[in-house]
Enzyme design. Structure first.
Site, PDB file in Angstrom:
ATOM      1  N   ASP A 450      -1.198  -4.653   0.285  1.00 37.58           N
ATOM      2  CA  ASP A 450       0.002  -4.798  -0.549  1.00 37.58           C
ATOM      3  C   ASP A 450      -0.364  -5.402  -1.900  1.00 37.58           C
ATOM      4  OD1 ASP A 450       2.695  -4.787  -1.188  1.00 37.58           O
ATOM      5  OD2 ASP A 450       3.323  -5.943   0.557  1.00 37.58           O
ATOM      6  N   ASP A 519      10.210   0.296  -0.859  1.00 35.59           N
ATOM      7  CA  ASP A 519      10.803  -0.728   0.004  1.00 35.59           C
ATOM      8  C   ASP A 519      12.233  -0.378   0.361  1.00 35.59           C
ATOM      9  OD1 ASP A 519       8.621  -2.319   0.293  1.00 35.59           O
ATOM     10  OD2 ASP A 519       9.203  -3.807  -1.188  1.00 35.59           O
TER      11      ASP A 519
HETATM   12  C1  DGJ Z   1       6.358  -5.794   0.169  1.00 38.56           C
HETATM   13  C2  DGJ Z   1       6.195  -4.595   1.064  1.00 38.56           C
HETATM   14  O1  DGJ Z   1       6.570  -3.437   0.420  1.00 38.56           O
HETATM   15  C3  DGJ Z   1       6.977  -4.847   2.332  1.00 38.56           C
HETATM   16  O2  DGJ Z   1       6.938  -3.716   3.173  1.00 38.56           O
HETATM   17  C4  DGJ Z   1       6.388  -6.050   3.016  1.00 38.56           C
HETATM   18  O3  DGJ Z   1       5.066  -5.769   3.382  1.00 38.56           O
HETATM   19  C5  DGJ Z   1       6.438  -7.248   2.099  1.00 38.56           C
HETATM   20  N1  DGJ Z   1       5.835  -6.957   0.829  1.00 38.56           N
HETATM   21  C6  DGJ Z   1       5.740  -8.428   2.727  1.00 38.56           C
HETATM   22  O4  DGJ Z   1       5.604  -9.479   1.888  1.00 38.56           O
END
Ligand code: DGJ
Length: 694
Positions: A450, A519
């Site tokens: 991430d 997201d």
């Molecule tokens: C952002 C990601 O896109 C989410 O799916 C998740 O992993 C969060 N970060 C966790 O902090």
């Protein structure tokens, strides 16, 4: 590959790209379009006439890689300053190396007329994919540094005199991948990222048509840049109706001190041409990405469960084991623990940088949880965010200087975190060591990588070169860390995430097998997001979870069908799902396992765009055209509604096919030309298998 007195022609299955030296010795563009039968069919490279004293030949010459030099005012690919302050580059052709092989091509060697500065333009044909790949290498053969201020990968020329429309993708966090189509008018259209990642906001992809193409027909010139940091695309229509698209590393705040003996290589840009519309352009990119870019492009992705939206930071062995038991019973194959597992990570304000299991949550390490997950018959995956550091971490306390910052400025925190300077080799080595240890000590099959903020105060104290090299050295460092870990742990499947779809491009997909697209997991929003994503990237890259974020009137089956059109995952809180929901989920996961090879590896056809239609449809057809699968979705259409027919695509017109839910066996031609009609109520969806008979 044709080489003759007119220059070079890169031929692919059905396209050709021609350039050569004009009588004045300039390397000029000749042709980009449909392949033609004879070498002499391609136009000769000509000198350009001038147009009064304001626009001499230099301005009108369609150079393949124009440098800033002389009386030319078009947007150039290259801008340099020599050590004596001279600020242009006069590039003279020296030689060409024609390269045979599976991807035939040519390297064109140019040198500055006065200074020891060499430019090599690399061209490769990817014949099967109708794609041309280009990049440039810039070398300093002298004993003084040369400063690069712009070093783009390619200028792509459209046929002279046309009127064109540019399609591109734009959006923002939670709302990525919107298609925009706009007429190109005289002047410059600029798309870019200044965020140190590819960004949610634009993607380095373009498709240019004559304003009349659709999914199935029309000329499209399209391309991408394989780069995961700041990038720039300019589409210029000159004052003489010449349209060009430039792609490269962003020159905004960019400088690179090219030391004596050094070479700077740009990332590659790939571009293609088709007469069969936006759908065919996408399929070229999909095939190329699956076959040649992705590390595991032909491994079926497992159905995963990710516990982030269920338990957020509250992960420990009991909470995850309960979810894992329910997930396994539904047919999930890979259980992923997201954020919250590492030292001091109870909220988003601490822990990033300290990549070992939190001692309170996992007193015996990750082993007991991994064993439980494995006993349940699933593989185990884990979330990391390596480029980040929380000021509240052991790493930051030991190395505050490792964060990107200007010494006299406040370090802006976003999500309570700072970005590590991955341009530094000591930072890279730290990450390689600690993540290698994590992967070596634990049976981890999948990593979600991430990246949750963009850059600010982009300083680099003590940089050996120009501190503005940060933009590029950061990405090179990222590639080194990820590439080293990949090489040491080749079985691991990696996913690129940046707060959703903030870092998806052909550069990162050389390292990551999948991408987290957004997201936003609300199913109706997701339909449009997936449609936009599919313009560039294939369905096996597109990880899609079923979560609890859709409104209650969106049925579980609809939510599943949306995610089954990509690489299926589940992210809802399974403890809150009823037994009936979990049984439905098990049925749908079983169905997905039957169709996933067609979805993940087949040819994709956007039958009705979810970005434009409340009744949308997408289909996938296996490469041998023996089977397919049709997805159709209705969101909200006020009644009375009559749903229009769906016209299938990609079938063998002569062969006979059945479509699930219809009694008749018809030819592929009939399913494609006469079509079929499905009845759906609001927020209803359907998945139909297509089978060739005999
Ligand atoms: C952002 C990601 O896109 C989410 O799916 C998740 O992993 C969060 N970060 C966790 O902090």
């Amino acid at each position: 590959m044709i080489t003759n007195s007119h220059g070079w022609v890169l031929e692919t299955r059905s396209t050709a790209y021609a350039f050569g030296l004009n009588p004045s010795g300039r390397l000029v563009h000749r042709y980009w379009g449909a392949r033609m039968p004879l070498a002499d069919d391609y136009p000769a490279p000509l000198d350009s006439p001038g147009w009064a004293s304001f626009n001499g030949p230099a301005h009108l010459t369609p150079e393949e890689y124009p440098a800033y030099a002389g009386p030319s005012y078009i947007d150039p690919c290259l801008k340099v300053t020599f050590s004596d302050g001279v600020r242009d580059a006069v590039l003279i052709f020296k030689s060409a190396d024609v390269l045979p092989g599976p991807n035939p091509g040519v390297d064109i060697h140019l040198e500055d007329a006065v200074y020891p500065f060499a430019v090599t333009l690399h061209y490769r044909a990817h014949e099967e994919y109708d794609l041309i790949e280009r990049w440039a290498s810039l070398s300093n053969h002298g004993d003084q540094p040369i400063t690069l201020e712009r070093a783009w990968s390619a200028q792509w020329h459209l046929p002279l005199g046309g009127s064109y429309r540019l399609s591109h993708l734009a959006g923002r966090w939670l709302d990525e991948w919107h298609i925009h189509r706009e007429v190109l008018a005289p002047g410059l259209k600029v798309l870019e990222s200044r965020r140190i990642t590819t960004s949610h906001h634009h993607n380095p992809w373009f498709a240019v048509d004559r304003g009349n193409a659709d999914e199935d027909q029309g000329e499209i010139w399209f391309g991408v840049l394989g780069w995961s940091g700041n990038w720039k695309l300019t589409a210029e229509v000159t004052d003489f109706a010449s349209t060009r698209v430039n792609l490269g590393i962003n020159d905004w705040d960019f400088a690179w001190r090219l030391q004596p003996g050094e070479t700077f290589a740009t990332p590659a840009s790939l571009a293609g041409y088709t007469q069969s519309g936006f759908g065919a352009a996408s399929r070229c990119l999909h095939d190329f990405t699956r076959d040649t870019v992705l590390p595991h492009g032909h491994i079926l992705h497992k159905v995963l469960y990710n516990s982030w939206e269920a338990t957020t930071f509250n992960v420990d062995v009991p909470s995850q084991s309960r979810l894992a038991e329910l997930a396994a019973a539904m047919g999930i194959e890979l259980f992923v623990v997201d954020d919250g597992w590492f030292e001091g990570r109870n909220l988003d304000d601490a822990g990033l940088g300290d990549w070992w299991p939190d001692r309170a949550k996992f007193p015996d390490g990750l082993g007991p949880l991994i064993n439980r997950v494995n006993q349940l018959g699933m593989e185990f995956g884990l979330w990391i965010e390596p480029e980040m550091v929380n000021p509240d971490s052991d790493l930051y306390r030991a190395h505050p200087d490792w964060a990107i910052h200007f010494p006299t400025r406040q370090r802006t925190e976003m999500r309570n975190q700072l970005i590590l300077n991955l341009g530094r080799s000591d930072v890279q080595d730290y990450l390689i060591d600690i993540l290698d240890k994590l992967l070596s000590e634990n049976a981890i099959d999948f990593i979600k990588w991430d990246m949750n903020r963009n850059v600010s105060e982009p300083g680099w104290e003590g940089a050996e070169g120009d501190p503005r090299e940060l933009w590029v050295r950061f990405v090179q460092g990222l590639y080194r860390v990820w590439g080293t870990l990949r090489a040491r742990h080749p079985h691991v499947i990696w996913q690129s995430c940046s707060g959703g779809g903030g870092r998806v491009d052909l550069g990162i997909l050389r390292l990551a097998d999948q991408a987290w697209v957004s997201d936003n997991t609300e199913a109706t929003a997701r339909l449009g997001i997936q449609d936009g994503f599919s313009q560039v990237f294939p369905a096996n890259v597109m990880e899609a979870w079923v979560t609890d974020s859709s409104a209650p009137h969106i049925p579980l089956e609809f939510r599943f069908h949306v995610s089954m059109a990509g690489s299926l995952g589940v992210g809802g809180h399974l403890l809150h799902w009823s037994e009936a929901d979990r049984a439905d989920a098990a049925r749908l996961i079983a169905l997905y396992k039957q169709i996933r090879s067609v979805v993940q590896f087949g040819d994709q056809y956007r039958l009705r765009s979810a970005q434009h239609e409340p009744f949308s449809a997408v289909s996938y057809v296996s490469k041998d055209r023996r089977e397919g699968v049709l997805f159709a979705f209705r969101t909200h259409i006020p009644d009375p509604a009559i749903l229009p027919p769906l016209y299938l695509r990609g079938l063998d017109p002569q062969a006979l096919y059945t479509v699930e839910g219809f009694d008749d066996t018809r030819s592929g031609a009939s399913w494609m030309n006469a079509g079929l009609t499905v009845q759906l109520r609001d927020f209803q969806s359907t998945v139909r298998k297509i089978k060739r008979v005999g």
